[in-house]
Design a protein around this motif. Sequence first.
Motif, short mmCIF file in Angstrom:
data_model
loop_
_atom_site.label_atom_id
_atom_site.label_comp_id
_atom_site.label_asym_id
_atom_site.label_seq_id
_atom_site.Cartn_x
_atom_site.Cartn_y
_atom_site.Cartn_z
N THR A 52 56.95 -78.43 17.60
CA THR A 52 56.05 -78.36 16.45
C THR A 52 56.42 -77.20 15.53
O THR A 52 56.48 -77.34 14.30
CB THR A 52 54.59 -78.20 16.91
N LEU A 53 56.67 -76.02 16.13
CA LEU A 53 57.08 -74.86 15.33
C LEU A 53 58.39 -75.12 14.60
O LEU A 53 58.55 -74.74 13.44
CB LEU A 53 57.21 -73.63 16.24
N LYS A 54 59.33 -75.77 15.29
CA LYS A 54 60.62 -76.05 14.66
C LYS A 54 60.47 -77.01 13.49
O LYS A 54 61.10 -76.83 12.44
CB LYS A 54 61.58 -76.64 15.71
N VAL A 55 59.63 -78.03 13.66
CA VAL A 55 59.41 -78.99 12.57
C VAL A 55 58.72 -78.31 11.39
O VAL A 55 59.11 -78.50 10.23
CB VAL A 55 58.57 -80.18 13.08
N ILE A 56 57.71 -77.48 11.68
CA ILE A 56 56.97 -76.80 10.61
C ILE A 56 57.89 -75.88 9.82
O ILE A 56 57.94 -75.93 8.58
CB ILE A 56 55.79 -76.01 11.20
N THR A 57 58.63 -75.03 10.53
CA THR A 57 59.52 -74.10 9.83
C THR A 57 60.64 -74.84 9.10
O THR A 57 61.05 -74.43 8.02
CB THR A 57 60.13 -73.10 10.83
#
Length: 294
Positions: A52-57
Amino acid sequence: MPTDLVNSLIRAISGHPPSNLKTLETHVWTSVDDIWASLIRISVILLISGLTLKVITGIIERYRKLYIGNDVSLVVSPSAKRVETIATILRNVLMSVVMVGTGLLILGEMGINLLPFLAGASILGVAIGLGTQTLVKDLFYGFCIILENQFGIGDVVKIGEAIGQVEKMTLRAITLRDLEQRVHVIPSGEASKVVVYTRERSGMVVTLEFFAPELTVESLYSQLNKLHQQFTRDFSKELVEGPTLLGVDALRARGMVVKVYAKTLPNHQDSLRRNYLRRIKETFDLQGIPVATL
């Protein structure tokens, strides 16, 4: 995170039937299998949170690059500065939300009953809130600055006694770096009065005193206009509007005072002013006329 989704993933990985699995709402470790199931759940939570963090960033960075590319130093337009500022703050806020949510889910998997914890946190939050009114004020002012696009990353601003380029902005604080490379961290709540030097255009104002009683107004105007024409040609890329002689600003016993004004591109006024004063000095030194700035 949906309970059914996590349970399904665990069943697929561990091969345990649903009866051997606890739910997310209750947790009792009764066997080694339960411990392994909890470890698998925590691993799944960490994996999904990391993705999720990777997709958001990734989405935020792609959106930012569409406007300003890879080099933040090239951020010059107001819209690009706004994008850079919003992207930075949005990335920090969303990462904080995901990390807090991940922490709560992991605590639940470790058998910690979160209801008393949340109830105690709410009471503690009220107590802390009474003592952190300044923090709430900073967050509110920071939100207003971003919402109204008052200034952004890359702008040169004056907040209180600090003057510098905005390097970083969060809802709570603004980070400036001045010409001496000193870093000023200013709470957003203290930015109630801000001077922005790089919004759309800047101005160069020069006040000159000529020490020559014999110098006539017509002669001075003629020389300055000729100098301004050459200066405009040499610095056309940095100038929005060439130097304009506003007129005689004061009369002195030893000469006269005149004022000159020019419109420049954002953050170019200082370098243009230095070049302009050099031209003035060189021109009137040849005639033996002393010149001073006021």
